[in-house]
Motif scaffolding. Sequence first.
Motif, PDB file in Angstrom:
ATOM      1  N   ASN A   1      19.763  -9.678 -20.682  1.00 41.18           N
ATOM      2  CA  ASN A   1      21.020  -9.075 -21.118  1.00 41.18           C
ATOM      3  C   ASN A   1      21.786  -8.360 -20.020  1.00 41.18           C
ATOM      4  OD1 ASN A   1      20.970  -9.994 -23.723  1.00 41.18           O
ATOM      5  ND2 ASN A   1      20.045  -8.158 -24.586  1.00 41.18           N
ATOM      6  N   VAL A   2      21.083  -7.831 -19.016  1.00 38.63           N
ATOM      7  CA  VAL A   2      21.809  -7.161 -17.941  1.00 38.63           C
ATOM      8  C   VAL A   2      22.727  -8.139 -17.202  1.00 38.63           C
ATOM      9  CG1 VAL A   2      21.540  -6.046 -15.694  1.00 38.63           C
ATOM     10  CG2 VAL A   2      20.258  -5.202 -17.655  1.00 38.63           C
ATOM     11  N   PRO A   3      22.220  -9.302 -16.724  1.00 37.29           N
ATOM     12  CA  PRO A   3      23.160 -10.255 -16.132  1.00 37.29           C
ATOM     13  C   PRO A   3      24.129 -10.843 -17.150  1.00 37.29           C
ATOM     14  CG  PRO A   3      20.951 -11.191 -16.218  1.00 37.29           C
ATOM     15  CD  PRO A   3      20.818  -9.750 -16.548  1.00 37.29           C
ATOM     16  N   PHE A   4      23.663 -11.026 -18.386  1.00 40.39           N
ATOM     17  CA  PHE A   4      24.556 -11.550 -19.430  1.00 40.39           C
ATOM     18  C   PHE A   4      25.744 -10.627 -19.628  1.00 40.39           C
ATOM     19  CE2 PHE A   4      26.138 -11.593 -23.740  1.00 40.39           C
ATOM     20  CZ  PHE A   4      26.290 -12.943 -24.031  1.00 40.39           C
ATOM     21  N   GLN A   5      25.470  -9.331 -19.815  1.00 37.55           N
ATOM     22  CA  GLN A   5      26.554  -8.400 -20.093  1.00 37.55           C
ATOM     23  C   GLN A   5      27.417  -8.148 -18.860  1.00 37.55           C
ATOM     24  OE1 GLN A   5      27.331  -7.833 -22.940  1.00 37.55           O
ATOM     25  NE2 GLN A   5      25.503  -7.974 -24.209  1.00 37.55           N
ATOM     26  N   ALA A   6      26.796  -8.116 -17.672  1.00 38.04           N
ATOM     27  CA  ALA A   6      27.590  -7.939 -16.462  1.00 38.04           C
ATOM     28  C   ALA A   6      28.565  -9.104 -16.306  1.00 38.04           C
ATOM     29  CB  ALA A   6      26.682  -7.828 -15.244  1.00 38.04           C
ATOM     30  N   LEU A   7      28.066 -10.333 -16.472  1.00 37.56           N
ATOM     31  CA  LEU A   7      28.924 -11.519 -16.375  1.00 37.56           C
ATOM     32  C   LEU A   7      29.942 -11.549 -17.505  1.00 37.56           C
ATOM     33  CD1 LEU A   7      29.432 -14.163 -14.867  1.00 37.56           C
ATOM     34  CD2 LEU A   7      27.688 -15.245 -16.302  1.00 37.56           C
ATOM     35  N   HIS A   8      29.492 -11.174 -18.691  1.00 35.00           N
ATOM     36  CA  HIS A   8      30.357 -11.151 -19.873  1.00 35.00           C
ATOM     37  C   HIS A   8      31.527 -10.175 -19.698  1.00 35.00           C
ATOM     38  CE1 HIS A   8      30.620  -9.479 -24.260  1.00 35.00           C
ATOM     39  NE2 HIS A   8      31.689 -10.188 -23.972  1.00 35.00           N
ATOM     40  N   PHE A   9      31.225  -8.934 -19.322  1.00 33.07           N
ATOM     41  CA  PHE A   9      32.272  -7.924 -19.197  1.00 33.07           C
ATOM     42  C   PHE A   9      33.213  -8.224 -18.034  1.00 33.07           C
ATOM     43  CE2 PHE A   9      29.614  -5.154 -21.901  1.00 33.07           C
ATOM     44  CZ  PHE A   9      30.602  -4.703 -22.760  1.00 33.07           C
ATOM     45  N   MET A  10      32.669  -8.644 -16.895  1.00 36.46           N
ATOM     46  CA  MET A  10      33.529  -8.941 -15.753  1.00 36.46           C
ATOM     47  C   MET A  10      34.460 -10.114 -16.051  1.00 36.46           C
ATOM     48  SD  MET A  10      31.290  -8.237 -12.299  1.00 36.46           S
ATOM     49  CE  MET A  10      29.852  -9.192 -12.757  1.00 36.46           C
ATOM     50  N   THR A  11      33.930 -11.143 -16.745  1.00 37.78           N
ATOM     51  CA  THR A  11      34.765 -12.285 -17.120  1.00 37.78           C
ATOM     52  C   THR A  11      35.824 -11.871 -18.122  1.00 37.78           C
ATOM     53  OG1 THR A  11      32.869 -13.753 -16.784  1.00 37.78           O
ATOM     54  CG2 THR A  11      34.719 -14.635 -18.021  1.00 37.78           C
ATOM     55  N   TYR A  12      35.427 -11.053 -19.103  1.00 32.11           N
ATOM     56  CA  TYR A  12      36.397 -10.598 -20.112  1.00 32.11           C
ATOM     57  C   TYR A  12      37.522  -9.795 -19.478  1.00 32.11           C
ATOM     58  CZ  TYR A  12      38.343  -8.221 -24.175  1.00 32.11           C
ATOM     59  OH  TYR A  12      39.210  -7.732 -25.125  1.00 32.11           O
TER      60      TYR A  12
END
Length: 402
Positions: free
Chosen positions: A251-262
């Motif tokens: 989830n740490v890479p998931f959320q980092a990638l998710h938030f930065m992309t958003y």
Amino acid sequence: MEVDGFVSRRASAETPGVDSRVAGAAAGAEIRWLGGRILDASGGFVGSLSPRMTAEQDFAPVHRAPPEAPSSVEPDIDYEGLPQGVPASTHMLAGSVAGIMEHCLMYPIDCVKTRMQSLHPEPGARYRNVMDALRQIVQTEGVWRPIRGVNVLAVGAGPAHALYFACYEKIKFSLSDAIHPGTNSHFANGVAGCMATVLHDAIMNPAEVVKQRMQMFNSPYRSVLDCVGSLLRREGPAAFYRSYTTQLTMNVPFQALHFMTYEYLQELLNPHRQYNPSSHVVSGALAGALAAAATTPLDVCKTLLNTQEAQAIHVIQAEATTAGGAVGAAAASSRHISGLGDACRTVYRNGGMPAFFKGVQARVIYQMPSTAISWSVYEFFKYVITKRQHERLLRGDRDGDK
């Protein structure tokens, strides 16, 4: 005397010209008298009256811009950052509602994802695609089977997402101001997403374990409480956090990638950061799809740790018995898959590299609408709450002027 193309003329208070001008202004708005000046209700300057020794008055018409748009047009509200002084409970409420709606609405697809990630699916749980899986589950197990266990997820998602969004907003703005005051920092967004995830997963992990145990084909548990009790008796409290480090690793890479992309997509699609539902849906869906596809291998490992799939454990036990004789058999008899390394080895032994991408289609299909719903609901609540704060401030200013 000519001023800006208008001529000042002297007239008595009873002069029709004066009355018509004042009445004309008053017809559309309330007239206020302030220090010899005539103002309309919006504060626009209509004219002035200067007292004379005689009964005459000077009326100096002044050109002014057309009146503002009707009050029915909403003012431009800066909702991206909630008004100063808004408590953390505001973000927590918005996040809680968003999280519950996200998980509950997409729960049937989540059930399919869990089953499609099985390393050794039983003959009755082998599906061609997501729609085929849903059709088979409903036909063979009943219409309510795809949402079995949704109640435990709703209970966990509320407080988990409340802390998640409150932590994210607080760290994002604090860190952004420290790095680049007044601007949006992608680094701050990523760090905020990672820190928020640590709190979120600490609450969500036990709910995930129970949920996935109940989603599996031929699950032996009658209810959520039966599942919790059985886990405590057979595997102990550690069973609820066996996948915590793996879930964080995912989830740490998931959320980092998710938030930065958003945030990046918001800068492209909604540069002024106004409330724009379509941009929130598109940005959330694309960010969720990208992050979901990239982290599917870790999600497969997490599912294995949560479900402790019997057939996969049997394969590992057989290998341990063959390799270690009696000692290996004794160790294998009480074996649980624990830790990311153990899970990765088990997945690879049971299916090679393709096994790490089992259920990727279902995961992407689940995450796209899921993150779109989450962001849309969250941004809507932020907008509504900010709008009410804005209106209260305006009412307070008007009351203070009276």
